[in-house]
Motif scaffolding. Structure first.
Motif, short mmCIF file in Angstrom:
data_model
loop_
_atom_site.label_atom_id
_atom_site.label_comp_id
_atom_site.label_asym_id
_atom_site.label_seq_id
_atom_site.Cartn_x
_atom_site.Cartn_y
_atom_site.Cartn_z
N SER A 11 76.58 -7.97 -16.80
CA SER A 11 75.16 -7.82 -16.52
C SER A 11 74.63 -6.59 -17.23
CB SER A 11 74.92 -7.70 -15.01
OG SER A 11 75.48 -6.50 -14.52
N ARG A 12 73.32 -6.57 -17.39
CA ARG A 12 72.63 -5.41 -17.96
C ARG A 12 71.42 -5.10 -17.09
NH1 ARG A 12 76.58 -5.78 -20.64
NH2 ARG A 12 76.83 -5.68 -22.90
N VAL A 13 71.17 -3.82 -16.91
CA VAL A 13 69.94 -3.40 -16.26
C VAL A 13 68.92 -3.13 -17.35
CG1 VAL A 13 68.83 -1.61 -14.89
CG2 VAL A 13 71.07 -2.46 -14.24
N MET A 14 67.78 -3.77 -17.27
CA MET A 14 66.74 -3.61 -18.29
C MET A 14 65.41 -3.30 -17.62
SD MET A 14 67.53 -6.74 -20.92
CE MET A 14 68.59 -7.91 -20.12
N VAL A 15 64.60 -2.52 -18.30
CA VAL A 15 63.26 -2.19 -17.81
C VAL A 15 62.23 -2.85 -18.71
CG1 VAL A 15 61.62 -0.36 -17.32
CG2 VAL A 15 64.04 -0.01 -16.85
N PHE A 16 61.32 -3.61 -18.11
CA PHE A 16 60.26 -4.27 -18.86
C PHE A 16 58.92 -3.93 -18.24
CE2 PHE A 16 63.96 -6.90 -19.71
CZ PHE A 16 63.82 -7.23 -21.04
N ARG A 17 57.87 -4.16 -19.00
CA ARG A 17 56.52 -4.06 -18.44
C ARG A 17 56.26 -5.25 -17.54
NH1 ARG A 17 55.57 -2.62 -23.97
NH2 ARG A 17 55.19 -4.82 -24.38
N ARG A 18 55.45 -5.06 -16.53
CA ARG A 18 55.13 -6.17 -15.62
C ARG A 18 54.39 -7.29 -16.34
NH1 ARG A 18 55.75 -5.13 -10.33
NH2 ARG A 18 54.27 -6.76 -9.78
N THR A 19 53.73 -6.95 -17.45
CA THR A 19 52.98 -7.97 -18.19
C THR A 19 53.85 -8.74 -19.17
OG1 THR A 19 52.36 -6.24 -19.78
CG2 THR A 19 50.79 -6.73 -18.00
N ASP A 20 55.10 -8.31 -19.37
CA ASP A 20 55.98 -9.05 -20.28
C ASP A 20 56.28 -10.43 -19.70
OD1 ASP A 20 56.18 -7.16 -22.27
OD2 ASP A 20 57.84 -6.12 -21.31
N THR A 21 56.33 -11.40 -20.57
CA THR A 21 56.57 -12.77 -20.12
C THR A 21 58.07 -13.06 -20.04
OG1 THR A 21 56.32 -13.53 -22.40
CG2 THR A 21 54.38 -13.64 -20.97
N VAL A 22 58.38 -14.13 -19.32
CA VAL A 22 59.78 -14.48 -19.09
C VAL A 22 60.49 -14.78 -20.40
CG1 VAL A 22 61.29 -16.20 -18.00
CG2 VAL A 22 59.31 -15.31 -16.75
N ASP A 23 59.78 -15.41 -21.34
CA ASP A 23 60.45 -15.76 -22.61
C ASP A 23 60.88 -14.51 -23.38
OD1 ASP A 23 57.76 -15.18 -22.97
OD2 ASP A 23 57.59 -16.39 -24.78
N VAL A 24 60.16 -13.39 -23.20
CA VAL A 24 60.57 -12.13 -23.84
C VAL A 24 61.91 -11.67 -23.28
CG1 VAL A 24 60.01 -9.68 -24.09
CG2 VAL A 24 58.23 -11.41 -24.39
N ILE A 25 62.06 -11.76 -21.96
CA ILE A 25 63.32 -11.34 -21.33
C ILE A 25 64.45 -12.27 -21.74
CG2 ILE A 25 64.44 -10.88 -19.12
CD1 ILE A 25 61.69 -10.38 -17.95
N VAL A 26 64.16 -13.56 -21.83
CA VAL A 26 65.18 -14.51 -22.26
C VAL A 26 65.64 -14.17 -23.68
CG1 VAL A 26 65.61 -16.93 -22.85
CG2 VAL A 26 64.39 -16.37 -20.75
N ALA A 27 64.70 -13.85 -24.56
CA ALA A 27 65.05 -13.50 -25.94
C ALA A 27 65.92 -12.25 -25.99
CB ALA A 27 63.78 -13.31 -26.78
N HIS A 28 65.55 -11.23 -25.18
CA HIS A 28 66.36 -10.02 -25.12
C HIS A 28 67.76 -10.33 -24.61
CE1 HIS A 28 63.86 -6.61 -26.20
NE2 HIS A 28 62.85 -7.14 -25.55
N GLY A 29 67.82 -11.11 -23.53
CA GLY A 29 69.12 -11.43 -22.95
C GLY A 29 70.02 -12.18 -23.91
N CYS A 30 69.46 -13.16 -24.61
CA CYS A 30 70.25 -13.92 -25.58
C CYS A 30 70.76 -13.02 -26.70
CB CYS A 30 69.42 -15.07 -26.15
SG CYS A 30 69.08 -16.39 -24.96
N HIS A 31 69.91 -12.04 -27.09
CA HIS A 31 70.32 -11.10 -28.14
C HIS A 31 71.45 -10.20 -27.64
CE1 HIS A 31 69.89 -8.24 -31.46
NE2 HIS A 31 69.93 -7.28 -30.55
#
Length: 524
Positions: A11-31
């Motif tokens: 697992s990774r702990v990541m900090v995102f903006r509340r306005t970031d969309t789910v697909d952005v997090i998915v892209a980060h996670g896949c990377h």
């Protein structure tokens, strides 16, 4: 806290903006997890939420992420997870995972095979509850599950059909009840009360009103809160005011904080079916390890799971003020267990407090983890750089978590009744968690041993020597533990990935020993 799939069990702990969309997090996670791009990936929130996060939405849309930070990065699965309560009392729960095209009649057939009370499946039917409404419907036998997008598939009932449902097996028929709807907030099913979204968890408004007054009166800082009993007469007055829709802060004289806390526990105790009652049989044979405790909670019916999650958040709030209120995890767990199940079984009476304590420790760790992440307290050695993702320029780098979770993804029909360990993959619920130490402790950490080779090049024998050197004075059975490390092939690559559950299996069972182990690993 984003967890990879079972091929990248970390697992990774990541900090995102509340306005970031789910697909952005998915892209980060896949990377980060280096996942293949030939399959669709998505973010799944584990029980009690059991929901795939919609990619066009921002993460701020999902309020429960404010307090429940775990999500799983998993291959998208079209199968539907059903949680079904069996019989008139609803005190037994079954979990099925089936394709969305499965007919209601087929679901009933599978449930009948798992419920001894069914003599003729034709006499039984499936009741669904409309999302966001107290309306319950008999589902027609000849329709597939995907024909009911308005039905909450986490809250199904398998019951004997009434006369109207027998006559109209191919139509949705509203469930009729001759019982007058009670008005009191005590002894009423949660769905019959007005609901409110409190910190991402949908619970009856009366609970939120009691908790709000408790916080307003500085109850979280009061000595032995939720442990010391409240005055029964005052508790009765609180329920009377709630029934009459009178504000609790207007009471004269004001209610004591112990009466407010006692009223919350009394409400849970007097539910028609206590939260853990459907898992009574499982509790008797359940393990109390970290994985087993979280897995057991994941098997609660969704309504019970949401109520339990809310109570655990309140208990965590109390424990974070433990230096003032003098409440310990053990005391609070012992106080909460009797309100969650009614039993004379001494095995369950001993086990449930330990299970609750394990879950509370995890909640406290999660809260500390979140605080460190939001303060930018990331380990430099575990940070990651993103070359082209926009979010990374404004968010702290994610921190590595030494966890070995195994989210779900098993296809087909699975049942949680035969073995407590079977349903973890069905539910998409992680089996283990990470243990992340407070960064402030690192200042007093022992100096790292001088090594000429890199840790990831260490052999299993080198790891055993290091373990004996660093913790030989702390662990009395160090020879047995070193042998366990050797037998499980723990080399320099696996060493930093161990978590609390792994340590228990390897023989490092005491909390103090575990913390010293992780502290020593940090210095490498």
């Amino acid at each position: 806290r984003v967890r990879g799939d079972n091929k990248a069990p970390e697992s990774r702990v990541m900090v995102f903006r509340r306005t970031d969309t789910v697909d952005v997090i998915v892209a980060h996670g896949c990377h980060i997890f280096k996942l293949p791009n030939d399959v669709p990936w998505g973010l799944y929130a584990p029980p009690p939420f059991d929901v795939w996060l919609d990619e066009p939405r921002s993460i701020g849309h999902y309020h429960f992420l404010d307090t429940h930070m775990n999500v799983h990065l998993m291959p998208k699965d079209n199968n539907i997870v059903l949680k079904v309560q069996l019989g008139a009392k609803g005190d037994i729960t079954r979990v099925l995972k089936v394709p969305p095209t499965t007919l209601v009649s087929e679901v009933c057939r599978q449930l009948a095979q798992r419920y001894a009370a069914v003599q003729d499946v034709a006499d039984w039917g499936l009741i669904g509850k409309e999302k966001g409404a107290p309306v319950r419907l008999w589902l027609p036998d000849n329709e597939p599950l995907n024909a009911f997008p308005h039905i909450n598939m986490q809250y199904l009932l398998f019951r004997l059909r009434d006369a109207a449902a027998q006559r109209n097996r191919r139509e949705s028929v509203q469930v009729q009840s001759d019982e007058a709807k009670p008005t009191t907030v005590v002894g009423v099913a949660p769905d019959d009360l007005e609901q409110v979204d409190d910190r991402g968890t949908l619970v009856p408004r009366c609970l939120v009103a009691m908790a709000a007054e408790l916080v307003r009166r500085f109850g979280l800082q009061t000595e032995q809160i939720l442990v010391r009993a409240g005055d029964e007469l005052a508790i009765h007055g609180i329920f009377r005011d709630l029934d009459a829709q009178r504000p609790l802060d207007a009471a004269t004289p004001p209610y004591s904080v112990h009466a407010l806390a006692g009223a919350i526990l009394t409400w849970y105790r007097r539910l028609p079916v206590r939260l853990f009652q459907p898992l009574h049989a499982k509790l008797e044979k359940a393990a109390t390890t970290y994985e087993a405790s979280l897995l057991l909670a994941a098997q609660l019916p969704q309504r019970a799971g949401l109520l339990f999650a809310w109570l655990m958040q309140l208990a965590t709030d109390v424990l974070t003020n433990g230096d003032v209120n003098q409440v310990t995890v053990a005391e609070l767990s012992a106080s909460l267990a009797p309100v969650l199940i009614a039993t004379d079984n001494p095995i369950i009476q001993a086990k449930l407090p330990r299970i609750i304590a394990t879950i509370l420790h995890d909640k406290l760790d999660e809260r500390q983890e979140r605080q460190e992440a939001l303060q930018g307290g990331f380990s430099e050695s575990a940070s990651f750089d993103f070359d082209d993702e926009e979010t990374s320029t404004s968010a702290p780098a994610p921190r590595s978590e030494a966890a070995t979770s195994k989210p779900g993804g098993a296809a087909g029909d699975n049942d949680d009744d035969d073995d407590d360990d079977d349903s973890s993959s069905d539910l998409g619920f992680d089996e283990t968690d990470s243990d992340e130490e407070d960064d402030t402790v690192a200042d007093s950490a022992p100096a790292a041993p001088a090594v000429a080779d890199k840790v990831d090049k260490w052999s299993t024998e080198r790891v055993a020597d290091w373990l004996r050197e660093e913790l030989g004075d702390t662990i009395s059975n160090i020879d047995d533990v070193c042998n366990n490390f050797l037998e499980d092939d723990i080399d320099g690559v696996a060493l930093p990935m161990l978590d609390k559950a792994d340590l228990v299996r390897l023989g490092i069972t005491k909390i103090g020993q575990q913390k010293k182990f992780f502290l020593c690993v940090k210095t490498l």
